[in-house]
Structures are given as structure tokens and as C-alpha cells.
Design an enzyme around this catalytic site. Structure first.
Site, short mmCIF file in Angstrom:
data_model
loop_
_atom_site.label_atom_id
_atom_site.label_comp_id
_atom_site.label_asym_id
_atom_site.label_seq_id
_atom_site.Cartn_x
_atom_site.Cartn_y
_atom_site.Cartn_z
N LYS A 93 34.52 24.19 54.38
CA LYS A 93 35.59 24.11 54.89
C LYS A 93 34.83 25.00 56.33
CE LYS A 93 38.35 21.43 53.42
NZ LYS A 93 37.79 21.17 52.86
N GLN A 131 45.31 25.69 50.03
CA GLN A 131 44.75 25.06 48.64
C GLN A 131 45.82 24.23 47.64
OE1 GLN A 131 41.47 26.69 46.13
NE2 GLN A 131 40.71 24.83 45.91
N ASP A 188 46.74 18.29 57.05
CA ASP A 188 46.69 16.92 55.31
C ASP A 188 47.59 16.39 55.62
OD1 ASP A 188 44.27 18.41 54.04
OD2 ASP A 188 45.40 19.97 52.92
#
Ligand code: NAP
Length: 282
Positions: A49, A93, A116
Site C-alpha cells: 500500500k 486490514q 474499499d
């Protein structure tokens, strides 16, 4: 022999576009990544990331919390990030430790920073064809189909897997583009009889060698989402690659297919979030 869909090349192109578009923004977009617990997979996740953000000229903020962090502490952090002006997107996560309720956590992230696309508001918007943030994996697959000029309208599309993050939104996106969509799962009876009908077959089951050549129609487009660990190290997808590639018209490799485009689409979602927060239209 199938044409290989080059996910790395497409990802590089998408990231370059994002980088060029971001230059004119009044400030650098910022991504907050929250990890709970420590393991090598988490480290790789963070590194990737950070690199993607660097490549696109974005800021990344890293939050590493111990495994025994309480849900309350995590929710407090999320609230702070929801308010932070320099943060445009928030990633938590998954999977979370067992003592946390992932639904509570995902719903706590502001829908406007949910790059997301997992927040119920964004899931709802997608389901009424008014998407804001689309989950990155299926959105990346749609980019692949566009890039290789693969028509969807009127085609039989079969998705194997019905997760909220991949299978369901994938079916939704293919339907939006006028595909005729069937979504299969672990209770599907005679999977092969359905996959053999597919002009476009997307497999996201996480079961190595689930899709064998006899389950694929001659000339089908085969997209393999899965990342399964091989016994001797390395990764494979759901698809028996060599045998299926001999029959398919297009196929994605694992690794180097869906994974890189997923990451690139996350950067595009972050750019969209930043534009929205800065009040800058496209
Ligand atoms: P998941 O939540 O475990 O969902 C798997 C789905 O596959 C479920 O709907 C399950 O059915 C179905 N399934 C399992 N075994 C099956 C079988 N034998 N026949 C038909 N359907 C079967 O997984 P996910 O998060 O969607 O991820 C799927 C795979 O994609 C994993 O390998 C994951 O690592 C990979 N992935 C890759 C990327 C990437 O960027 N490359 C991103 C996300 C995920 P039920 O619902 O009935 O249990």
C-alpha cells in the site's frame, strides 16, 4: 491458445493515469492503513500500500495495533481518522482478530472514506446502479474487460463465489453491463454444467484446481481471482491454468493478473475520495 491478460501492465497504466490526474489537486490525497496484529502477510500488505501511494504521489499513514487491541480502541481510532482532514481513505486490514465484530468495524468507517467499498451505504449504492466506491477486485476485473475490448452485453457470465467483497459485487457489475449473470457457490450442484455455459467465467472460490478444462467452453474468457498458497511455496488460482489456457480466448495469470489491478483500482478510489473531500470535480 488464450491471450494472457496482463494485469501488471494494466495496473501500471491505471496508476499513471491516477498520478497525472492527482497533480492538479490542491493537496496530496492521503490513505490511512490500519493493521491489528503482526505477521509477515500484514507487513507485505502495508509495504504494497505504501509503494502504491508513493507511485501515485499520495501520502500513506500507517497504524499498527497489537493483537489484543479492544474493539472500543479500534473504533476510537477509526473515529479520529474519519475526522482527520489529511485522510481521504481508510483501510482496515481483514480478517480482524476473533474478539472483534467486523461488521461493527466496517460500518464505523465513514462511507465517504470507504475506498474499499465495503460500507453498507456503498454496497447499497452499487446495488441501485449509482456506485460511489466499488470494491477494488471486481472493479479491476471490469477494467480488464474494457482494456481488452471484451464485450459483456448479452454474454453468459458465470461468477464462482458469492462473497460480499468479490463474488456479489462482480455479479452486480457484469449485470450492469448487460451480461446475463449466474453466481455459483459451494452449494451449487453440478458446477461444471453451469461454468461450461459461460462466455465470461470469473472464479473466486479459493480452491486450487477447481476449474478444469472440461468445465470451460471453447473460446471463453477466464478470469482467475483466487490466490491459493501452493504446497512448495508460491501461489496458484482456482483454474487449472495450462489446460484451460489451451481452450480459452483470454485468461489471467496468477500471480500477475487480478492482484495488481485490484491495487491500482484502490488508488483510483482514493483519488475519487480526495476529489470529493476537496470539492474538485473530474
Ligand atoms: P471467500 O469469502 O472465502 O468466498 C469464497 C466463495 O467461494 C464463497 O462464496 C464460497 O461459497 C465459494 N466456494 C468455495 N468453495 C467452492 C466450491 N468448491 N465450488 C463453488 N464455490 C465455492 O473468499 P473471497 O474473499 O471472495 O476470495 C476468493 C478468492 O479470491 C481467495 O482465494 C482470495 O485470496 C482471492 N482474492 C484475491 C484478490 C486479488 O486481489 N487477487 C482479492 C480478493 C480475494 P459459500 O458462500 O457457499 O461458502
Amino acid at each position: 491458445m488464450a491471450i494472457l491478460i496482463d494485469g501488471k501492465a494494466l495496473a501500471a497504466k491505471l496508476k499513471q493515469q491516477v498520478k497525472e490526474e492527482a497533480v492538479s489537486l490542491p493537496r496530496q490525497p492521503g490513505l490511512a492503513v490500519v493493521l491489528i496484529g503482526d505477521n509477515p502477510a500484514s507487513r507485505r500488505y502495508l509495504d504494497s500500500k505504501e509503494k502504491d501511494c508513493r507511485d501515485c504521489g499520495f501520502l500513506s499513514f500507517e497504524y499498527r495495533l497489537p493483537e489484543d487491541t479492544s474493539e472500543k480502541e479500534l473504533l476510537e481510532l477509526i473515529n479520529r481518522l474519519n475526522e482527520a482532514a489529511e485522510v481521504d481513505g481508510i483501510l482496515i486490514q481483514m480478517p480482524l482478530p476473533e474478539h472483534m465484530d467486523s461488521r461493527n468495524i466496517l460500518q464505523a468507517v465513514s462511507a465517504k472514506k470507504d475506498v474499499d467499498g465495503f460500507h453498507p451505504v456503498n454496497v447499497g449504492l452499487l446495488s441501485i446502479d449509482d456506485a460511489r466506491f466499488v470494491p477494488c477486485t471486481p472493479a479491476g476485473i471490469m477494467e480488464m474487460l474494457r482494456e481488452y475490448e471484451i464485450p459483456i452485453a448479452g454474454k453468459r457470465c458465470v461468477v464462482v463465489g458469492r462473497s460480499n467483497t468479490v463474488g456479489k459485487p462482480m455479479g452486480r457489475l457484469l449485470l450492469q453491463e448487460d451480461g446475463t449473470v449466474t453466481v455459483c457457490h459451494s452449494k451449487t450442484v453440478d458446477l461444471g454444467s453451469i461454468t461450461r455455459e459461460a462466455d465470461i467465467l470469473v472464479s473466486a472460490a479459493g480452491v486450487a484446481n477447481l476449474i478444469t478444462a472440461d468445465m470451460v467452453k471453447e473460446g471463453a474468457v477466464v478470469i482467475d481471482v483466487a490466490m491459493n498458497r501452493k504446497d512448495g511455496g508460491g501461489w496458484c488460482g482456482d483454474v487449472d491454468f495450462d489446460a484451460v489456457a489451451a481452450k480459452a480466448s483470454y485468461i489471467t495469470p496468477v500471480p500477475g493478473g487480478v492482484g495488481p489491478t485490484t491495487r491500482a483500482v484502490l488508488m483510483r478510489n482514493l483519488l475519487e475520495a480526495a476529489r470529493m473531500h476537496m470539492g474538485v470535480s473530474k
